[in-house]
Design a protein around this motif. Structure first.
Motif, PDB file in Angstrom:
ATOM      1  N   LYS A  65      71.811  70.182  43.728  1.00  0.00           N
ATOM      2  CA  LYS A  65      71.541  71.703  43.077  1.00  0.00           C
ATOM      3  C   LYS A  65      70.697  72.437  44.036  1.00  0.00           C
ATOM      4  N   THR A  66      71.336  73.791  43.962  1.00  0.00           N
ATOM      5  CA  THR A  66      70.645  74.602  44.802  1.00  0.00           C
ATOM      6  C   THR A  66      69.147  75.263  44.537  1.00  0.00           C
ATOM      7  N   ILE A  67      68.328  75.356  45.363  1.00  0.00           N
ATOM      8  CA  ILE A  67      66.939  75.796  45.194  1.00  0.00           C
ATOM      9  C   ILE A  67      67.084  77.301  45.170  1.00  0.00           C
ATOM     10  N   ASN A  68      66.127  77.911  44.308  1.00  0.00           N
ATOM     11  CA  ASN A  68      66.122  79.311  44.004  1.00  0.00           C
ATOM     12  C   ASN A  68      64.624  79.510  44.021  1.00  0.00           C
ATOM     13  N   LYS A  69      64.217  80.768  44.196  1.00  0.00           N
ATOM     14  CA  LYS A  69      62.800  81.239  44.238  1.00  0.00           C
ATOM     15  C   LYS A  69      61.792  80.951  43.005  1.00  0.00           C
ATOM     16  N   LYS A  70      62.702  80.645  41.611  1.00  0.00           N
ATOM     17  CA  LYS A  70      62.098  80.202  40.741  1.00  0.00           C
ATOM     18  C   LYS A  70      61.664  78.636  40.407  1.00  0.00           C
ATOM     19  N   MET A  71      62.024  78.095  41.288  1.00  0.00           N
ATOM     20  CA  MET A  71      61.828  76.550  41.266  1.00  0.00           C
ATOM     21  C   MET A  71      60.657  75.836  41.821  1.00  0.00           C
ATOM     22  N   GLY A  72      59.968  75.207  41.054  1.00  0.00           N
ATOM     23  CA  GLY A  72      58.719  74.242  41.472  1.00  0.00           C
ATOM     24  C   GLY A  72      58.864  72.702  41.198  1.00  0.00           C
ATOM     25  N   TRP A  73      57.842  72.162  41.507  1.00  0.00           N
ATOM     26  CA  TRP A  73      57.811  70.531  41.146  1.00  0.00           C
ATOM     27  C   TRP A  73      56.335  70.524  40.587  1.00  0.00           C
ATOM     28  N   LYS A  84      58.026  66.558  37.372  1.00  0.00           N
ATOM     29  CA  LYS A  84      59.321  66.971  37.202  1.00  0.00           C
ATOM     30  C   LYS A  84      59.596  68.430  37.719  1.00  0.00           C
ATOM     31  N   GLU A  85      60.653  68.685  37.810  1.00  0.00           N
ATOM     32  CA  GLU A  85      61.079  70.173  38.182  1.00  0.00           C
ATOM     33  C   GLU A  85      60.614  71.142  37.243  1.00  0.00           C
ATOM     34  N   ILE A  86      60.065  72.344  37.637  1.00  0.00           N
ATOM     35  CA  ILE A  86      59.469  73.270  36.578  1.00  0.00           C
ATOM     36  C   ILE A  86      59.908  74.757  37.256  1.00  0.00           C
ATOM     37  N   THR A  87      59.892  75.725  36.529  1.00  0.00           N
ATOM     38  CA  THR A  87      59.998  77.307  36.904  1.00  0.00           C
ATOM     39  C   THR A  87      58.720  77.583  37.258  1.00  0.00           C
ATOM     40  N   VAL A  88      58.749  78.513  38.139  1.00  0.00           N
ATOM     41  CA  VAL A  88      57.560  79.358  38.705  1.00  0.00           C
ATOM     42  C   VAL A  88      57.860  80.695  38.922  1.00  0.00           C
ATOM     43  N   PRO A  89      56.814  81.591  38.755  1.00  0.00           N
ATOM     44  CA  PRO A  89      55.398  81.154  38.691  1.00  0.00           C
ATOM     45  C   PRO A  89      54.691  80.227  37.432  1.00  0.00           C
ATOM     46  N   SER A  90      53.969  79.459  37.828  1.00  0.00           N
ATOM     47  CA  SER A  90      53.272  78.750  36.781  1.00  0.00           C
ATOM     48  C   SER A  90      51.834  78.609  37.020  1.00  0.00           C
ATOM     49  N   LYS A  91      51.116  78.395  35.750  1.00  0.00           N
ATOM     50  CA  LYS A  91      49.709  78.091  35.821  1.00  0.00           C
ATOM     51  C   LYS A  91      49.461  76.601  36.221  1.00  0.00           C
ATOM     52  N   LEU A  92      50.571  75.871  36.132  1.00  0.00           N
ATOM     53  CA  LEU A  92      50.229  74.450  36.474  1.00  0.00           C
ATOM     54  C   LEU A  92      50.159  74.246  38.045  1.00  0.00           C
ATOM     55  N   ARG A  99      60.363  77.714  50.037  1.00  0.00           N
ATOM     56  CA  ARG A  99      59.274  77.796  50.894  1.00  0.00           C
ATOM     57  C   ARG A  99      59.502  78.411  52.083  1.00  0.00           C
ATOM     58  N   LYS A 100      58.713  79.169  52.712  1.00  0.00           N
ATOM     59  CA  LYS A 100      58.566  80.087  53.972  1.00  0.00           C
ATOM     60  C   LYS A 100      59.180  79.216  55.104  1.00  0.00           C
ATOM     61  N   ASP A 101      58.752  77.952  55.060  1.00  0.00           N
ATOM     62  CA  ASP A 101      58.796  77.009  56.238  1.00  0.00           C
ATOM     63  C   ASP A 101      60.180  76.494  55.887  1.00  0.00           C
ATOM     64  N   ASN A 102      60.713  75.267  56.560  1.00  0.00           N
ATOM     65  CA  ASN A 102      61.797  74.784  56.455  1.00  0.00           C
ATOM     66  C   ASN A 102      62.104  73.499  55.826  1.00  0.00           C
ATOM     67  N   LYS A 103      60.734  72.894  55.384  1.00  0.00           N
ATOM     68  CA  LYS A 103      60.621  71.736  54.903  1.00  0.00           C
ATOM     69  C   LYS A 103      61.622  71.233  53.774  1.00  0.00           C
ATOM     70  N   TYR A 104      61.624  72.251  52.863  1.00  0.00           N
ATOM     71  CA  TYR A 104      62.441  72.108  51.647  1.00  0.00           C
ATOM     72  C   TYR A 104      63.884  72.620  51.873  1.00  0.00           C
ATOM     73  N   ASP A 105      64.329  73.061  53.112  1.00  0.00           N
ATOM     74  CA  ASP A 105      65.646  73.624  53.087  1.00  0.00           C
ATOM     75  C   ASP A 105      66.670  72.589  52.449  1.00  0.00           C
ATOM     76  N   GLY A 106      66.165  71.399  52.750  1.00  0.00           N
ATOM     77  CA  GLY A 106      67.378  70.018  51.871  1.00  0.00           C
ATOM     78  C   GLY A 106      66.092  69.178  51.642  1.00  0.00           C
ATOM     79  N   LEU A 107      66.462  68.605  50.532  1.00  0.00           N
ATOM     80  CA  LEU A 107      65.309  67.514  50.073  1.00  0.00           C
ATOM     81  C   LEU A 107      66.007  66.577  49.111  1.00  0.00           C
ATOM     82  N   ILE A 108      65.665  65.230  49.221  1.00  0.00           N
ATOM     83  CA  ILE A 108      66.181  64.406  48.062  1.00  0.00           C
ATOM     84  C   ILE A 108      64.964  63.669  47.447  1.00  0.00           C
TER      85      ILE A 108
END
Length: 163
Positions: A65-73, A84-92, A99-108
């Motif tokens: 799944k591709t990561i976009n700006k509206k994705m959060g966990w 679970k995966e959620i849509t951001v922005p969120s109050k949760l 992310r700005k850093d590269n940590k989640y350029d790829g994740l499993i």
């Protein structure tokens, strides 16, 4: 196929021994949300997420799944969407996947506390990318090169064993 986290610095898969890092509090059998530990046990793997603006689609047998700006966990213990995966922005409370850093350029996704989720036992446990091998908040991190090797080797039914 088993991915073995032998200790806090070593990930073994087939004939490959890769450098990694885990949670700042080491690994624990009784993980809790925000305790900085990586959960001990054997777990299935979920989807591979990647940032197409920073990484070509990894060669893998996993669902992707591709990561976009509206994705959060979701990391909010009070939410029905906990871990679970959620849509951001969120109050949760949540982790941003874009992310700005590269940590989640790829994740499993590591399917810890995933199927029958128990609020407060920990969320957002991933295999992700690191540049410096500093301890994580509970995830397992490897170099970008090693992440791409892992993605290529693992199968949909692969498991991860965290000691």
């Amino acid at each position: 196929m088993i991915i073995n986290i032998k200790n806090k610095y070593t990930l073994i898969i087939e004939d490959f021994k890769l450098k990694c890092c885990i949670g700042r509090s080491g690994s624990k059998k009784n993980k809790r949300e925000s305790d900085g530990s990586t959960p001990k046990g054997i777990f299935s793997l979920g989807k591979l997420y990647w940032r197409p603006d920073r990484l070509d689609k990894p060669e893998t047998k996993l669902n992707c799944k591709t990561i976009n700006k509206k994705m959060g966990w979701c990391t909010d213990k009070t939410s029905k969407n906990y871990n679970k995966e959620i849509t951001v922005p969120s109050k949760l409370k949540h982790e941003k996947l874009f992310r700005k850093d590269n940590k989640y350029d790829g994740l499993i996704v590591i399917k810890y506390n995933f199927i029958k989720t128990v609020k407060g036992l920990g969320s957002a446990i991933f295999i992700h990318i690191t540049k410096n091998y500093k301890p994580t908040a509970g995830c397992i991190a490897v170099s970008k090169k090693d992440f791409l090797i892992l993605a290529r080797i693992i199968k949909k039914n692969s498991k991860i064993l965290i000691n």
